[in-house]
Scaffold this motif. Sequence first.
Motif, mmCIF file in Angstrom:
data_model
loop_
_atom_site.group_PDB
_atom_site.id
_atom_site.type_symbol
_atom_site.label_atom_id
_atom_site.label_comp_id
_atom_site.label_asym_id
_atom_site.label_seq_id
_atom_site.Cartn_x
_atom_site.Cartn_y
_atom_site.Cartn_z
ATOM 1 N N HIS A 246 0.827 -1.188 -0.191
ATOM 2 C CA HIS A 246 0.167 -0.095 0.021
ATOM 3 C C HIS A 246 0.894 1.287 0.063
ATOM 4 N N ILE A 247 1.903 1.214 0.791
ATOM 5 C CA ILE A 247 2.719 2.489 0.544
ATOM 6 C C ILE A 247 3.555 2.640 -0.385
ATOM 7 N N GLU A 255 -1.386 8.368 -9.052
ATOM 8 C CA GLU A 255 -1.459 9.716 -9.973
ATOM 9 C C GLU A 255 -1.296 10.924 -8.914
ATOM 10 N N SER A 256 -2.013 10.804 -7.835
ATOM 11 C CA SER A 256 -2.004 11.603 -6.953
ATOM 12 C C SER A 256 -1.222 11.025 -5.647
ATOM 13 N N LYS A 257 0.347 11.330 -5.724
ATOM 14 C CA LYS A 257 1.201 10.602 -4.624
ATOM 15 C C LYS A 257 0.975 11.126 -3.258
ATOM 16 N N ALA A 258 0.990 10.241 -2.414
ATOM 17 C CA ALA A 258 0.760 10.626 -0.795
ATOM 18 C C ALA A 258 2.219 11.099 -0.226
ATOM 19 N N ALA A 264 1.844 8.441 7.531
ATOM 20 C CA ALA A 264 2.001 8.305 8.672
ATOM 21 C C ALA A 264 0.799 8.500 9.593
ATOM 22 N N ASP A 265 -0.049 9.635 9.161
ATOM 23 C CA ASP A 265 -1.247 9.877 9.802
ATOM 24 C C ASP A 265 -2.251 8.524 9.604
ATOM 25 N N HIS A 266 -2.121 8.026 8.470
ATOM 26 C CA HIS A 266 -3.183 6.903 7.995
ATOM 27 C C HIS A 266 -2.805 5.740 8.999
ATOM 28 N N TYR A 267 -1.322 5.454 9.132
ATOM 29 C CA TYR A 267 -1.384 4.162 9.969
ATOM 30 C C TYR A 267 -1.093 4.650 11.444
ATOM 31 N N ARG A 273 8.853 6.310 10.467
ATOM 32 C CA ARG A 273 8.880 4.743 10.234
ATOM 33 C C ARG A 273 8.258 4.673 8.946
ATOM 34 N N ILE A 274 7.390 5.442 8.160
ATOM 35 C CA ILE A 274 6.915 4.973 6.796
ATOM 36 C C ILE A 274 7.921 5.086 5.822
ATOM 37 N N ARG A 275 8.906 6.094 6.082
ATOM 38 C CA ARG A 275 10.395 6.059 5.365
ATOM 39 C C ARG A 275 11.002 4.783 5.469
ATOM 40 N N GLN A 276 11.229 4.211 6.573
ATOM 41 C CA GLN A 276 12.014 3.086 6.765
ATOM 42 C C GLN A 276 11.142 1.735 5.948
ATOM 43 N N LEU A 277 9.857 2.064 6.303
ATOM 44 C CA LEU A 277 9.024 0.781 5.703
ATOM 45 C C LEU A 277 9.223 0.701 4.119
#
Length: 290
Positions: A246-247, A255-258, A264-267, A273-277
């Motif tokens: 998903h990340i 097309e619309s990149k997160a 981070a707010d979503h999880y 941590r999102i960057r590491q994943l």
Amino acid sequence: MTQAVLMPRAQQLILAGPTGSLDAYIQAVSRIPVLSAGKEHDLALRFRDQHDLDAARLLVLHHLRFVVHVARGYLGYGLPLGDLIQEGNIGLMKAVKRFDPDVGVRLVSFAVHWIKAEMHEFILKNWRIVKVATTKAQRKLFFNLRSSKKRLGWMNRKEVETVAKELKVSTAEVLEMESRLAGQDITFDATPETEDEDNHSVAPATYLATDTQSDPAQALERTDWEQQKEEQLHRALVKLDDRSRHIMRRRWLDESKATLQELADHYGVSAERIRQLESNAIRKLGTLMA
């Protein structure tokens, strides 16, 4: 004995046009006397009523000097005088064929239209590689615009309106023809004459792509390679865990990149941590696609 027998061989050769020395041809035609009105009328009658070709040849021969005179008026277009004379001679022959001696005008007055018409056609075909005049209005402008301009350079609005009024054309047509006349032909391939001081060619061929984008075989090969890589990516994504997949989709494929913070707010974790994943997922994909 016919006129053809009496005609000197030198004069018979003149009828062929300026095929040798142009200066010699011009001197030769200038020595041929002008016909009197009575003689011209008699020859024209013989040609019209008796289809006497010798009479037609004499009419042409005695008016060749006039063709040279008209041709000199078109030297400003940069075309060879000899070619202009030859085209004008064709026009003269056409005029002789159509001349009616009973109308009451001299042949020279009648022939000027046909002579100029042939020269105009030759100039339009050869002055530029790309035709600059195709419509009737454009042809009229081509041969009148130069003489109508009062100075060098682009015309101002008043001059454009004056020319348009005199030639009975629109101002837009005047501006269009002025633009065409100002253009120059450029050789497609580079030559020593088309290179500047820095040895950089200005020929159009210089600006064409030199890679293989237009090669059909290599274009097909690139398409196959891209499709193959896309299929490998999808197969590799399936092998990731749901969160990593998903990340990667939200960060790289949508097309619309997160942003990292949005994910981070979503999880409910930190952006770090999102960057590491994301980094771990990229390494896994690289290994799976190798």
